[in-house]
Design a protein around this motif. Structure first.
Motif, short mmCIF file in Angstrom:
data_model
loop_
_atom_site.label_atom_id
_atom_site.label_comp_id
_atom_site.label_asym_id
_atom_site.label_seq_id
_atom_site.Cartn_x
_atom_site.Cartn_y
_atom_site.Cartn_z
N THR A 210 0.83 -1.20 0.00
CA THR A 210 0.00 0.00 0.00
C THR A 210 0.87 1.25 0.00
OG1 THR A 210 -1.72 -1.18 1.22
CG2 THR A 210 -1.86 1.23 1.18
N TYR A 211 1.93 1.23 0.78
CA TYR A 211 2.83 2.39 0.85
C TYR A 211 3.41 2.70 -0.53
CZ TYR A 211 6.71 5.39 2.18
OH TYR A 211 7.58 6.44 2.29
N ASP A 212 3.99 1.71 -1.18
CA ASP A 212 4.58 1.93 -2.50
C ASP A 212 3.54 2.37 -3.52
OD1 ASP A 212 7.07 1.36 -1.62
OD2 ASP A 212 7.24 -0.60 -2.56
N THR A 213 2.37 1.72 -3.49
CA THR A 213 1.33 2.01 -4.47
C THR A 213 0.76 3.42 -4.29
OG1 THR A 213 0.73 -0.34 -4.56
CG2 THR A 213 -0.87 1.24 -5.41
N VAL A 214 0.45 3.78 -3.05
CA VAL A 214 -0.10 5.11 -2.78
C VAL A 214 0.90 6.20 -3.11
CG1 VAL A 214 -0.96 6.64 -0.96
CG2 VAL A 214 -1.74 4.28 -1.07
N LYS A 215 2.15 5.99 -2.70
CA LYS A 215 3.17 7.00 -2.98
C LYS A 215 3.34 7.20 -4.49
CE LYS A 215 7.58 6.16 -2.56
NZ LYS A 215 8.93 5.89 -2.00
N HIS A 216 3.39 6.10 -5.23
CA HIS A 216 3.53 6.18 -6.69
C HIS A 216 2.34 6.90 -7.30
CE1 HIS A 216 5.00 5.01 -10.63
NE2 HIS A 216 3.80 4.54 -10.93
N TYR A 217 1.14 6.59 -6.81
CA TYR A 217 -0.08 7.24 -7.34
C TYR A 217 -0.07 8.74 -7.05
CZ TYR A 217 -4.96 8.52 -7.92
OH TYR A 217 -6.12 9.14 -8.30
N LEU A 218 0.29 9.11 -5.84
CA LEU A 218 0.29 10.53 -5.46
C LEU A 218 1.30 11.33 -6.28
CD1 LEU A 218 0.03 10.29 -1.56
CD2 LEU A 218 -1.77 10.97 -3.17
N VAL A 219 2.47 10.76 -6.51
CA VAL A 219 3.50 11.47 -7.26
C VAL A 219 3.11 11.66 -8.71
CG1 VAL A 219 5.88 11.31 -8.09
CG2 VAL A 219 5.38 10.77 -5.72
N LEU A 220 2.46 10.64 -9.30
CA LEU A 220 2.12 10.70 -10.72
C LEU A 220 0.81 11.42 -11.00
CD1 LEU A 220 3.11 7.15 -12.05
CD2 LEU A 220 4.38 9.28 -12.22
N MET A 229 5.26 15.06 2.96
CA MET A 229 3.80 15.00 2.91
C MET A 229 3.35 13.72 2.20
SD MET A 229 0.86 16.24 3.61
CE MET A 229 1.18 17.95 4.09
N THR A 230 3.99 13.42 1.09
CA THR A 230 3.66 12.21 0.35
C THR A 230 3.96 10.97 1.18
OG1 THR A 230 4.18 13.34 -1.72
CG2 THR A 230 4.06 10.94 -1.78
N SER A 235 2.05 6.48 4.46
CA SER A 235 2.17 5.71 5.70
C SER A 235 0.83 5.57 6.41
CB SER A 235 3.19 6.38 6.63
OG SER A 235 4.49 6.25 6.12
N LEU A 236 0.02 6.64 6.41
CA LEU A 236 -1.30 6.56 7.03
C LEU A 236 -2.16 5.50 6.35
CD1 LEU A 236 -2.09 10.34 7.58
CD2 LEU A 236 -1.78 8.63 9.37
N CYS A 237 -2.15 5.49 5.06
CA CYS A 237 -2.94 4.49 4.31
C CYS A 237 -2.41 3.08 4.54
CB CYS A 237 -2.92 4.82 2.82
SG CYS A 237 -3.75 6.35 2.38
N SER A 238 -1.10 2.93 4.50
CA SER A 238 -0.52 1.59 4.65
C SER A 238 -0.74 1.06 6.06
CB SER A 238 0.98 1.62 4.33
OG SER A 238 1.69 2.41 5.26
N GLY A 239 -0.68 1.94 7.07
CA GLY A 239 -0.92 1.50 8.45
C GLY A 239 -2.33 1.00 8.65
N LEU A 240 -3.31 1.68 8.06
CA LEU A 240 -4.70 1.27 8.19
C LEU A 240 -4.94 -0.08 7.52
CD1 LEU A 240 -7.62 1.81 8.98
CD2 LEU A 240 -7.90 3.11 6.86
N VAL A 241 -4.45 -0.23 6.31
CA VAL A 241 -4.64 -1.49 5.59
C VAL A 241 -3.94 -2.64 6.31
CG1 VAL A 241 -4.15 -2.72 3.43
CG2 VAL A 241 -4.95 -0.35 3.36
N ARG A 299 -0.41 2.37 16.59
CA ARG A 299 0.99 2.00 16.70
C ARG A 299 1.60 1.71 15.33
NH1 ARG A 299 4.57 -2.29 18.35
NH2 ARG A 299 6.06 -1.45 19.85
N MET A 300 0.79 1.22 14.44
CA MET A 300 1.29 0.95 13.09
C MET A 300 1.77 2.23 12.43
SD MET A 300 1.46 -1.98 11.37
CE MET A 300 0.06 -2.94 11.90
N GLU A 301 1.22 3.37 12.86
CA GLU A 301 1.60 4.64 12.26
C GLU A 301 2.96 5.12 12.74
OE1 GLU A 301 0.02 5.47 9.82
OE2 GLU A 301 -1.81 4.33 10.11
N ASP A 302 3.67 4.33 13.56
CA ASP A 302 5.04 4.72 13.90
C ASP A 302 5.94 4.67 12.68
OD1 ASP A 302 5.60 2.06 13.42
OD2 ASP A 302 6.42 1.64 15.40
N THR A 303 5.39 4.13 11.57
CA THR A 303 6.14 4.17 10.31
C THR A 303 6.43 5.61 9.89
OG1 THR A 303 4.02 3.97 9.17
CG2 THR A 303 5.30 1.97 9.43
#
Length: 311
Positions: A210-220, A229-230, A235-241, A299-303
Motif C-alpha cells: 500500500t505504501y509503495d502504491t499510494v506513494k507512486h499514485y500521489l507522485v504521478l 507529505m507524500t 504511511s497513514l494508508c498503509s498502516g490502516l490497511v 501503533r502501526m503509524e510509527d512508520t
C-alpha cells in the motif's frame, strides 16, 4: 593495493556496506519508535486477551479481574492498578524484537526489490512484486524474531497475572528466555511461530504494498512531490490497511503465545491457530478477532517516524 581498492576504503561506511548500514539505521529507528509507542502495544495485548472464551475450561483459577473497556480506560486502569511505569512492562524484549524484525524485514525487502525482482524501465515497482516481496520479507523477519515476541507477550501479561492472584512466571527478560529454553528447548522459543508469520505476511503485504502504491499514485497523479507529505499520507494508508489485514492473526498469535502449557510444552487451550480461531469466533463472536484494533492501528503509524530510514 590497487587503485579501486584504495578508493573503496575512502568511501563512507554507509556506501561500503549499504546492507549493514540499512540494518543498523533500521534498528536505531525501531528502538526509538518502540519506546515511544510501547504503551499502545501493551494496551493492545491486554485487550486481545480480554474475555478469552477458552479460559472457561480451566475453571476458577482462570477467572479474570475487572474487564477493560476501550483503549483509554485500559491504559488508565493499568496506571491506577499497577503503576505508570508498568505501561512499559516487556519493553526490553520488544526492543530486541523490533530491531531483529524491522532490520531483517527491510534488508530482505530491499534485496528482493533491487536484486531478485528489479524495477521496470520507468523505475516503478509493480504491485505483484511488492506483494510477494513484502510477504517474504515479513515472514523472514518475524521467524527470526519469534523468541523475542514470545517473551514480550508473556511479560506484558505478568501485571494482570499478579492482579488475578496468579504466580509470576519470570523475574526478568533474561530469566524468561532461560526458563522457556529450559522447559521447552529451542523449539519452545518458537511457540506460536505459525500464526506469527501469518500475521507478518499479512501486515507486510498491506504495509509495504500500500505504501509503495499510494506513494507512486500521489507522485504521478497529484501536485504532490516525493516529499514528507507524500510519505506521511502513504504511511497513514498503509498502516490502516496493514492493521485491518493483520489484527485477526495478531489476536490468535498473542493468545497462543500466552496460553498455559503442560510439562511437555503443549498448549492447554489451543491445539493450533485454526483451533484458536474457531474457539474465539464461536465463543466471543467474529469481532473478537479485532480486539485491540485501535491501539494496533495507532501503533502501526510509527512508520511515520522511521519510514525514511527503512526505505
Amino acid at each position: 593495493m590497487s587503485v579501486p581498492e584504495e578508493e573503496e576504503r575512502l568511501l563512507p561506511l554507509a556506501q561500503r556496506w549499504p546492507r549493514a548500514s540499512k540494518f543498523l539505521l533500521s534498528g536505531c529507528a525501531a528502538t526509538v519508535a518502540e519506546l515511544a509507542t510501547f504503551p499502545l502495544d501493551l494496551t493492545k495485548t491486554r485487550l486481545q486477551m480480554q474475555g478469552e472464551a477458552a479460559l472457561a475450561r480451566l475453571g476458577d483459577s482462570a477467572r479474570e479481574s475487572a474487564p477493560y473497556r476501550g483503549m483509554v480506560r485500559t491504559a488508565l486502569g493499568i496506571v491506577q492498578e499497577e503503576g505508570f511505569l508498568k505501561l512499559w512492562q516487556g519493553v526490553t524484549p520488544a526492543i530486541y524484537r523490533h530491531i531483529v524484525y524491522s532490520g531483517g524485514r527491510m534488508v530482505t525487502y530491499e534485496h528482493l526489490r533491487e536484486v531478485v525482482f528489479g524495477k521496470s524501465e520507468d523505475k516503478h515497482y509493480p504491485l505483484w512484486k511488492s506483494v510477494i516481496g513484502g510477504m517474504m520479507a515479513g515472514v523472514v523477519g518475524q521467524f527470526l524474531a519469534n523468541p523475542t515476541d514470545l517473551v514480550k507477550v508473556q511479560m506484558q501479561m505478568e501485571g494482570k497475572r499478579k492482579l488475578e492472584g496468579k504466580p509470576l512466571r519470570f523475574r526478568g527478560v533474561h530469566h524468561a528466555f532461560a526458563k522457556i529454553l529450559s522447559e521447552g528447548g529451542i523449539r519452545g522459543l518458537w511457540a506460536g511461530w505459525v500464526p506469527n508469520i501469518q500475521r507478518a505476511a499479512l501486515v507486510n503485504m498491506g504495509d509495504l504494498t500500500t505504501y509503495d502504491t499510494v506513494k507512486h499514485y500521489l507522485v504521478l497523479n497529484t501536485p504532490l512531490e516525493d516529499n514528507i507529505m507524500t510519505h506521511g499520507l502513504s504511511s497513514l494508508c498503509s498502516g490502516l490497511v496493514a492493521s485491518i489485514l493483520g489484527t485477526p492473526a495478531d489476536v490468535i498469535k498473542s493468545r497462543i503465545m500466552n496460553q498455559p502449557r503442560d510439562k511437555q510444552g503443549r498448549g492447554l487451550l489451543y491445539k493450533s491457530s485454526t483451533d484458536c480461531l474457531v474457539q474465539a469466533v464461536q465463543g466471543e463472536g467474529f469481532m473478537s478477532l479485532y480486539k485491540g484494533f485501535l491501539p494496533s492501528w495507532l501503533r502501526m503509524e510509527d512508520t511515520l517516524l522511521h519510514r525514511d530510514c527503512d526505505l
